[in-house]
Design a protein around this motif. Structure first.
Motif, PDB file in Angstrom:
ATOM      1  N   PHE A  31      -0.497  -3.465   3.352  1.00 58.54           N
ATOM      2  CA  PHE A  31       0.330  -2.308   3.697  1.00 58.54           C
ATOM      3  C   PHE A  31       1.127  -2.578   4.965  1.00 58.54           C
ATOM      4  O   PHE A  31       2.330  -2.331   5.034  1.00 58.54           O
ATOM      5  N   GLU A  32       0.429  -3.108   5.974  1.00 55.17           N
ATOM      6  CA  GLU A  32       1.067  -3.375   7.261  1.00 55.17           C
ATOM      7  C   GLU A  32       2.145  -4.439   7.130  1.00 55.17           C
ATOM      8  O   GLU A  32       3.238  -4.311   7.687  1.00 55.17           O
ATOM      9  N   GLU A  33       1.855  -5.489   6.369  1.00 54.92           N
ATOM     10  CA  GLU A  33       2.839  -6.562   6.175  1.00 54.92           C
ATOM     11  C   GLU A  33       4.085  -6.041   5.459  1.00 54.92           C
ATOM     12  O   GLU A  33       5.213  -6.357   5.834  1.00 54.92           O
ATOM     13  N   THR A  34       3.857  -5.225   4.428  1.00 53.32           N
ATOM     14  CA  THR A  34       4.984  -4.664   3.662  1.00 53.32           C
ATOM     15  C   THR A  34       5.833  -3.734   4.534  1.00 53.32           C
ATOM     16  O   THR A  34       7.062  -3.839   4.563  1.00 53.32           O
ATOM     17  N   ALA A  35       5.149  -2.820   5.243  1.00 53.68           N
ATOM     18  CA  ALA A  35       5.860  -1.860   6.090  1.00 53.68           C
ATOM     19  C   ALA A  35       6.618  -2.567   7.213  1.00 53.68           C
ATOM     20  O   ALA A  35       7.795  -2.277   7.470  1.00 53.68           O
ATOM     21  N   ASN A  36       5.951  -3.517   7.876  1.00 53.31           N
ATOM     22  CA  ASN A  36       6.602  -4.259   8.960  1.00 53.31           C
ATOM     23  C   ASN A  36       7.768  -5.091   8.454  1.00 53.31           C
ATOM     24  O   ASN A  36       8.816  -5.183   9.101  1.00 53.31           O
ATOM     25  N   GLY A  37       7.577  -5.720   7.283  1.00 53.06           N
ATOM     26  CA  GLY A  37       8.648  -6.539   6.704  1.00 53.06           C
ATOM     27  C   GLY A  37       9.880  -5.708   6.403  1.00 53.06           C
ATOM     28  O   GLY A  37      11.014  -6.107   6.730  1.00 53.06           O
ATOM     29  N   LEU A  38       9.655  -4.529   5.808  1.00 52.67           N
ATOM     30  CA  LEU A  38      10.772  -3.643   5.476  1.00 52.67           C
ATOM     31  C   LEU A  38      11.440  -3.118   6.740  1.00 52.67           C
ATOM     32  O   LEU A  38      12.672  -3.102   6.858  1.00 52.67           O
ATOM     33  N   PHE A  39      10.615  -2.719   7.718  1.00 54.12           N
ATOM     34  CA  PHE A  39      11.170  -2.196   8.969  1.00 54.12           C
ATOM     35  C   PHE A  39      11.963  -3.267   9.718  1.00 54.12           C
ATOM     36  O   PHE A  39      13.073  -3.013  10.195  1.00 54.12           O
ATOM     37  N   ALA A 465      10.722   3.336   7.722  1.00 57.30           N
ATOM     38  CA  ALA A 465      11.368   2.533   6.680  1.00 57.30           C
ATOM     39  C   ALA A 465      11.756   3.405   5.490  1.00 57.30           C
ATOM     40  O   ALA A 465      12.865   3.304   4.954  1.00 57.30           O
ATOM     41  N   ALA A 466      10.850   4.308   5.110  1.00 59.13           N
ATOM     42  CA  ALA A 466      11.115   5.180   3.956  1.00 59.13           C
ATOM     43  C   ALA A 466      12.219   6.190   4.254  1.00 59.13           C
ATOM     44  O   ALA A 466      12.906   6.658   3.341  1.00 59.13           O
TER      45      ALA A 466
END
Length: 499
Positions: A31-39, A465-466
């Motif tokens: 979750f953290e990797e996905t959120a950070n990557g998108l941000f 991000a969302a």
């Protein structure tokens, strides 16, 4: 049919929020990797877009206030404002900033003072930079961001009689049927997620700071048990406030907030470095106004762009993430005001209050020098208490601050439950208590679960991000509002000519 639509948005958004929380709990690393990557992708590639968008909100707000549309009422021509200016300001200010001011009032100026951009820390230049940037991040831009969305919503709700939903602002561009279709439902569900995630993060941060303050002053342990008790007590309080409604609970507590914040401000101004604070406010205001355009577009394209990513762009993204919640709430309490009055109230009054806040608490922190400043910013939740501990009556000021944190916590949460109730019941301006209670429980549970799991930061990143699409929603909202205002203005002129 209407009830089915209500339940669809309510059930889908509840399922989405639950799924995202479970994702964060069960697969935190992913979750953290996905959120950070998108941000990081959005901040790295669209920093310019955030800057241009936020400046356009300021420019639009100022223009529309002084345009020929400024005298148009948010409601029927004969409607009067529902709330006095003081109560209206108290409610919108409590919803729009709340916990954030207490959390960052000392910490942000000290961070900029100790580690400024492109200069040595701890110097007079660094102190001026700290004031200017704190003013900039909490000034006209965030409030213009709220203003644009709230104005479009209030106009569509009270002038045109449409549901209190984000999707309603698209009616002039898309037509009523298409705005109520899948695109509109998707926007409303996204708005609910951004609201729950944004408010849950702030509630978590508020809980951490209340716990830190109690630990610093009274030795209360900082642990999960204490935090569960804090969240449980505050949840009961904001549930009571939300159920009693806008006119009693939220209005009363918002007035309490402004009173407590004023006491805190005056006490610190008196016991702190009064002359330095007055000078810092004056100079900070001058630097803010004098470099407003430059700072609005400053990205360090050929230098340290990372600083802007961590501070300015992060803030701009965060304010946009909060826009659906704060915009909807401000719209709800603004019936009967003219557009000019609305813009002046939403833009100027809170901005000046924020400047005073950062001048007083930032000035008090900077005055203590780099040694105490460096100690204070080691932990953002305790920065306020570390600084106040070095002034007369610091203990009393810290106690008032903890009480203020609790009341801000309650007003943010009950305003959010009210808005979530509206958003998930087809824009009902007075949502039922059952729905408000469900959202209140979801908010608190999300804040608590993610705080104990150490995931508040990743939830904040995910919500930002969302919420990226909401920049486009607000840009289209401005176009939509101008379109409907032009049409209404022509109709009014035609009616007058007939008479």
């Amino acid at each position: 049919m209407e009830r089915k639509q209500n339940n669809n948005v309510f059930i889908i958004s509840l399922a989405v929020v639950t799924a995202i929380v479970l994702w964060g709990l069960v697969f935190p690393v992913n979750f953290e990797e996905t959120a950070n990557g998108l941000f990081n992708f959005l901040v790295g590639n669209f920093g310019w877009f955030y800057l241009v968008s936020m400046f356009s909100f300021v420019a639009f707000s100022v223009w529309i206030a002084f345009s020929k549309y400024g005298k148009i009422k948010l409601g029927a021509d004969e409607d009067e404002a529902e709330y006095s200016f003081i109560s209206w300001f108290a409610m919108l200010f409590s919803a729009g900033m709340g916990i954030g001011l207490v959390f960052w009032g000392v910490a942000e100026p000290l961070n900029h003072f100790i580690a400024p951009l492109g200069m040595d820390g701890g110097t007079a230049e660094a102190a001026s930079f700290a004031m200017k940037k704190s003013f900039f991040h909490w000034g006209l831009h965030p409030w213009a961001n709220y203003c644009v969305l709230a104005l479009a919503l209030a106009y569509m709700q009270f002038r045109k009689g449409k549901p209190g939903l984000i999707s309603s602002i698209f009616i002039p561009l898309l037509g009523e049927e298409r705005a109520a279709g899948p695109i509109g439902k998707f926007i409303d569900i996204l708005a609910i997620f951004a609201t729950v995630a944004g408010v849950a993060t702030s509630l978590g941060l508020g809980t951490l700071q209340i716990n830190s303050g109690l630990n610093y002053m009274f030795g209360v342990p900082e642990n999960g048990t204490v935090q569960i008790i804090i969240v449980a007590v505050v949840t009961v309080l904001f549930m009571i406030s939300a159920i009693t409604g806008l006119d009693k609970g939220i209005k009363f507590l918002s007035n309490v907030n402004v009173t407590l914040a004023s006491i805190l401000l005056l006490l610190t101004l008196i016991v702190g470095p009064t002359l330095l604070i007055i000078n810092a406010f004056t100079e900070g205001l001058g630097l803010y106004v004098g470099e407003f355009i430059r700072d609005s577009f400053h990205l360090e394209a050929f230098g340290n762009g990372e600083w802007f990513g961590w501070w300015t762009i992060f803030y701009w993204a965060w304010w946009i993430a909060w826009a659906p919640f704060v915009g909807t709430f401000i719209a709800r309490i603004s019936k009967g005001r003219t557009i000019k009055e609305f813009v002046a109230g939403v833009l100027l009054a809170p901005t000046i209050a924020s400047f005073l806040w950062f001048a007083v608490f930032g000035g008090a922190g900077i005055n203590l020098g780099t040694e105490i400043g460096s100690e204070a910013i080691q932990s953002t939740p305790t920065a306020f208490f570390v600084v106040m501990n070095n002034y007369p009556l610091g203990g009393l000021i810290s106690i008032v601050a903890v009480i203020l944190l609790c009341t801000f916590f309650v007003t943010s949460a009950d305003s959010a439950t009210f808005v979530l109730g509206m958003m998930s019941s087809n824009g009902n301006l007075n949502p039922d208590n059952k729905r408000k209670l469900i959202w209140g429980f979801v908010q608190s549970a999300m804040a608590l679960v993610l705080m104990l799991a150490g995931g508040l930061g990743m939830l904040q990143t995910a919500s930002i991000a969302a919420a990226f699409p909401f920049a486009f929603v607000m840009l289209f909202g401005m176009a939509s509002l101008v379109k409907v205002l032009k049409e209404d203005y022509k109709e009014n002129i035609a009616k007058k000519e007939e008479l």
